[in-house]
Scaffold this motif. Structure first.
Motif, mmCIF file in Angstrom:
data_model
loop_
_atom_site.group_PDB
_atom_site.id
_atom_site.type_symbol
_atom_site.label_atom_id
_atom_site.label_comp_id
_atom_site.label_asym_id
_atom_site.label_seq_id
_atom_site.Cartn_x
_atom_site.Cartn_y
_atom_site.Cartn_z
ATOM 1 N N GLU A 18 32.686 46.639 39.983
ATOM 2 C CA GLU A 18 31.414 45.565 39.988
ATOM 3 C C GLU A 18 30.316 45.361 40.996
ATOM 4 O OE1 GLU A 18 32.922 42.245 37.522
ATOM 5 O OE2 GLU A 18 32.979 42.108 39.447
ATOM 6 N N TRP A 19 30.596 46.252 42.095
ATOM 7 C CA TRP A 19 30.155 46.308 43.296
ATOM 8 C C TRP A 19 28.861 47.359 43.091
ATOM 9 C CZ3 TRP A 19 28.930 43.336 47.557
ATOM 10 C CH2 TRP A 19 29.548 42.408 47.613
ATOM 11 N N ALA A 20 29.516 48.433 42.247
ATOM 12 C CA ALA A 20 28.447 49.673 42.257
ATOM 13 C C ALA A 20 27.012 49.440 42.285
ATOM 14 C CB ALA A 20 28.256 50.262 41.134
ATOM 15 N N GLY A 21 26.309 49.736 42.969
ATOM 16 C CA GLY A 21 25.106 49.414 43.692
ATOM 17 C C GLY A 21 24.554 47.697 44.355
ATOM 18 N N HIS A 22 25.472 47.612 44.958
ATOM 19 C CA HIS A 22 25.752 46.408 45.459
ATOM 20 C C HIS A 22 26.291 45.903 46.926
ATOM 21 C CE1 HIS A 22 23.539 44.649 41.562
ATOM 22 N NE2 HIS A 22 24.478 45.203 40.879
ATOM 23 N N ASP A 66 48.265 45.907 34.429
ATOM 24 C CA ASP A 66 47.282 45.077 35.344
ATOM 25 C C ASP A 66 47.329 44.241 36.064
ATOM 26 O OD1 ASP A 66 47.323 44.770 32.051
ATOM 27 O OD2 ASP A 66 48.191 42.636 31.855
ATOM 28 N N ASP A 67 47.642 44.413 37.011
ATOM 29 C CA ASP A 67 47.210 44.002 38.269
ATOM 30 C C ASP A 67 45.813 45.343 39.139
ATOM 31 O OD1 ASP A 67 48.301 41.935 38.645
ATOM 32 O OD2 ASP A 67 50.446 42.977 39.890
ATOM 33 N N ALA A 68 46.224 46.353 38.428
ATOM 34 C CA ALA A 68 45.591 47.625 38.437
ATOM 35 C C ALA A 68 44.259 47.388 38.355
ATOM 36 C CB ALA A 68 46.507 48.527 38.826
ATOM 37 N N LEU A 69 44.472 47.433 37.103
ATOM 38 C CA LEU A 69 43.053 47.776 36.034
ATOM 39 C C LEU A 69 41.967 46.486 36.695
ATOM 40 C CD1 LEU A 69 41.641 48.415 33.457
ATOM 41 C CD2 LEU A 69 43.257 46.816 32.160
ATOM 42 N N ILE A 70 42.528 45.112 36.560
ATOM 43 C CA ILE A 70 41.497 43.946 36.473
ATOM 44 C C ILE A 70 41.582 44.471 38.045
ATOM 45 C CG2 ILE A 70 41.392 41.501 36.757
ATOM 46 C CD1 ILE A 70 41.114 42.782 34.248
ATOM 47 N N LEU A 71 41.986 44.388 39.442
ATOM 48 C CA LEU A 71 41.380 44.728 40.425
ATOM 49 C C LEU A 71 40.347 45.662 40.654
ATOM 50 C CD1 LEU A 71 40.885 43.581 43.337
ATOM 51 C CD2 LEU A 71 42.602 45.162 43.755
ATOM 52 N N SER A 72 40.707 47.232 39.547
ATOM 53 C CA SER A 72 39.515 47.897 39.747
ATOM 54 C C SER A 72 38.444 47.879 38.773
ATOM 55 C CB SER A 72 40.249 49.136 38.585
ATOM 56 O OG SER A 72 39.487 50.440 38.224
ATOM 57 N N HIS A 73 38.530 46.252 38.387
ATOM 58 C CA HIS A 73 37.060 46.476 37.276
ATOM 59 C C HIS A 73 36.442 45.211 38.128
ATOM 60 C CE1 HIS A 73 34.846 45.564 34.280
ATOM 61 N NE2 HIS A 73 34.417 44.599 34.280
ATOM 62 N N ARG A 74 37.279 44.384 39.127
ATOM 63 C CA ARG A 74 35.882 43.494 39.845
ATOM 64 C C ARG A 74 35.217 44.629 41.226
ATOM 65 N NH1 ARG A 74 34.420 39.020 38.280
ATOM 66 N NH2 ARG A 74 36.237 37.254 37.835
ATOM 67 N N VAL A 111 30.793 53.497 48.313
ATOM 68 C CA VAL A 111 31.431 54.979 48.258
ATOM 69 C C VAL A 111 32.732 54.512 47.972
ATOM 70 C CG1 VAL A 111 31.922 57.872 48.439
ATOM 71 C CG2 VAL A 111 30.371 56.555 48.396
ATOM 72 N N ALA A 112 33.293 53.998 49.522
ATOM 73 C CA ALA A 112 34.385 53.884 49.583
ATOM 74 C C ALA A 112 34.864 52.995 48.294
ATOM 75 C CB ALA A 112 34.910 52.834 50.938
ATOM 76 N N LEU A 113 34.382 52.152 47.808
ATOM 77 C CA LEU A 113 35.137 50.968 47.231
ATOM 78 C C LEU A 113 34.443 50.997 45.187
ATOM 79 C CD1 LEU A 113 32.955 47.786 48.153
ATOM 80 C CD2 LEU A 113 35.363 48.438 48.241
ATOM 81 N N ALA A 114 33.970 51.982 45.669
ATOM 82 C CA ALA A 114 35.012 53.051 44.020
ATOM 83 C C ALA A 114 35.262 54.083 44.383
ATOM 84 C CB ALA A 114 33.047 53.907 43.213
ATOM 85 N N LEU A 154 43.065 52.748 41.648
ATOM 86 C CA LEU A 154 43.664 51.545 40.436
ATOM 87 C C LEU A 154 43.576 51.966 39.461
ATOM 88 C CD1 LEU A 154 42.571 48.668 43.492
ATOM 89 C CD2 LEU A 154 44.134 49.257 42.700
ATOM 90 N N LEU A 155 42.046 52.551 39.059
ATOM 91 C CA LEU A 155 42.624 52.467 37.856
ATOM 92 C C LEU A 155 43.185 53.845 36.844
ATOM 93 C CD1 LEU A 155 40.595 51.935 34.724
ATOM 94 C CD2 LEU A 155 38.862 54.124 35.774
#
Length: 238
Positions: free
Chosen positions: A24-28, A13-21, A36-39, A45-46
């Motif tokens: 959210e930076w995609a495009g921002h 759950d830790d990895a899943l939720i932080l991956s989603h967060r 690229v690094a954050l993705a 994590l996913l």
């Protein structure tokens, strides 16, 4: 929904939720390189989440069909991205913890050992990425220094939960992990000309009941966004 009692569930759950967060930076993101690094960190994590959740049950059902109170992730990882400094502070705190925990698990005979041995190499990169950005922001301009310190202070209250024993991993050396984490964080902040936050990490002022299924206000909105497509088209195949 059949769920196996295993420490893989809260760690997944830790990895899943932080991956989603992070997604959210995609495009921002502030620069293309960080896009690229954050993705890439989000995808790492996913991948961890998929392996871990599959040890507890059906990964898709666990990700998309559970209610808020059934998630066992740390409250730290569900915190909104905020500005870039907040994202980096959250990543510094979490990836330092994750690297230490996975490093320990990799040496055990736990069912998590194979995943931990592989993931610890990824997490070392995640921590280094956050470490380098903490140095750049902390020892940069007055504005970047102030924003980084503010982010560290704001998220500090969520860090004590990192070292609450996870069910099924009660025998892990939690105090030693806590001490190593504290020393590493302090060393990074000193190098970045930042200070360790002064607020307490436990007691009434602090937060942290995610392992018990209690989450912050922002988590409900995150879950609604993450689960919307699956719940709108149940059983769909792509």
């Amino acid at each position: 929904m059949n769920v196996t009692a295993t420490p893989a569930l809260p760690l997944g759950d830790d990895a899943l939720i932080l991956s989603h967060r992070l997604g959210e930076w995609a495009g921002h993101a502030p620069v293309l390189e960080e896009e690229v690094a954050l993705a890439n960190i989000a995808l790492d994590l996913l991948g961890q989440a998929r392996v871990l959740l599959s040890l507890a049950g059906d990964e898709d059902e666990l990700a998309y069909l559970r209610e808020e109170r059934q998630f066992r992730n740390l409250q730290l990882v569900e915190q909104p991205n905020g500005d870039f400094a907040h994202t980096i502070a959250r990543q510094l705190y979490f990836s330092t913890y994750q690297e230490l925990l996975f490093g320990h698990l990799a040496t055990t005979e736990s069912e998590l050992a194979p995943l931990a041995a592989k993931a610890v190499k990824e997490v070392a990169y995640h921590r280094d990425h956050a470490h380098q950005w903490t140095l750049r922001l902390g020892d940069g301009t007055d504005e970047s220094h102030a924003r980084m310190q503010s982010a560290l202070d704001a998220l500090w209250r969520y860090t004590d939960e990192l070292f609450e024993p996870v069910e099924g991993l009660e025998t892990a050396p939690w105090q030693a992990l806590h001490d190593s984490w504290t020393a590493r964080i302090a060393a990074t902040l000193e190098q970045a000309t930042l200070t360790v936050p002064e607020g307490p990490r436990h007691g009434a002022w602090t937060a942290g009941a995610g392992r018990q299924g209690l989450h912050t206000e922002s988590f409900g909105r995150l879950l609604a966004e993450m689960q919307h497509l699956h719940r709108s088209h149940p059983g769909a195949a792509w």
